[in-house]
Structure formats: structure tokens, C-alpha cells
Design a protein around this motif. Structure first.
Motif: not given
Length: 115
Positions: A38-42
Motif C-alpha cells: 500500500v502506498d499513500v499520496d497526500r
């Protein structure tokens, strides 16, 4: 939306439930997937008003998807209260919100066509 709920007389969810990025890999594993990532872009976005935020949430399909959500529309008084509360956090006439976009991948051992 708590201010709107106070005007309506009951608390109710208004947006879809949030999934914590750290817990998403275990959800994928529980569903039978392996090696989840899982990767997150904010992304920060600023708004002049609550209606602009709601428009974006609707465009993303991120408003309330719960089957047990309240079906009663908000009154004008409730919307005005929510808008005032939203703008109480404004700096230079805008409120900044943070969106988290989750990207995920995982493997499954299922082979299409084999039952």
C-alpha cells in the motif's frame, strides 16, 4: 457536519468510512491476497466554502455510502450551520483539507477458469 447534526437533532455519518493505510495490508491478507503493498499520496486542497468540498467529495464518490445512512435531507439551517463551522477554520478566506489517495497491489493464487 457536526454543526448540521446538532441542528437536525441527531448525529449521522456523512462520508464513507475511512480506511487507515497501515491496516489496509492486513485487510488484503484477510481477503486471501499475498504480498500486499500500500502506498499513500497526500494532496492538500483549499476551498472557499463547504459546497466546494462537497462537490469534490461527490465527484470522487467519497460521500456517504453506508446503507444505514440517514435518508432525510439536511435543512437549510443545518447546511448554513455546517458552512459557518467549516469556514471558522479559514485562513485568508480558504480552508485547507488533506486527501489521502491509497494505491494498493497484491497477488492471488487463483487461476481464472479453474473454478
Amino acid at each position: 457536519m457536526r454543526a448540521a447534526d446538532e441542528k437536525m437533532g441527531a448525529a449521522t455519518p456523512h462520508v464513507h468510512p475511512r480506511i487507515e493505510p497501515a491496516g489496509f495490508t492486513s485487510l488484503l491478507s484477510s481477503a486471501g491476497f499475498t504480498m500486499p503493498v500500500v502506498d499513500v499520496d497526500r494532496v492538500q486542497v483549499s476551498y472557499k466554502g463547504l459546497a466546494d468540498l462537497v462537490r469534490d467529495l461527490r465527484s470522487m464518490g467519497a460521500t456517504n455510502i453506508l446503507a444505514s445512512r440517514a435518508r432525510r435531507p439536511l435543512t437549510r439551517e443545518a447546511i448554513a450551520a455546517a458552512s459557518r463551522q467549516f469556514l471558522s477554520g479559514a485562513e485568508d478566506g480558504r480552508v485547507t483539507e488533506m486527501f489521502e489517495l491509497l494505491h494498493f497491489a497484491a497477488w492471488t493464487s487463483a487461476v481464472p477458469g479453474n473454478g
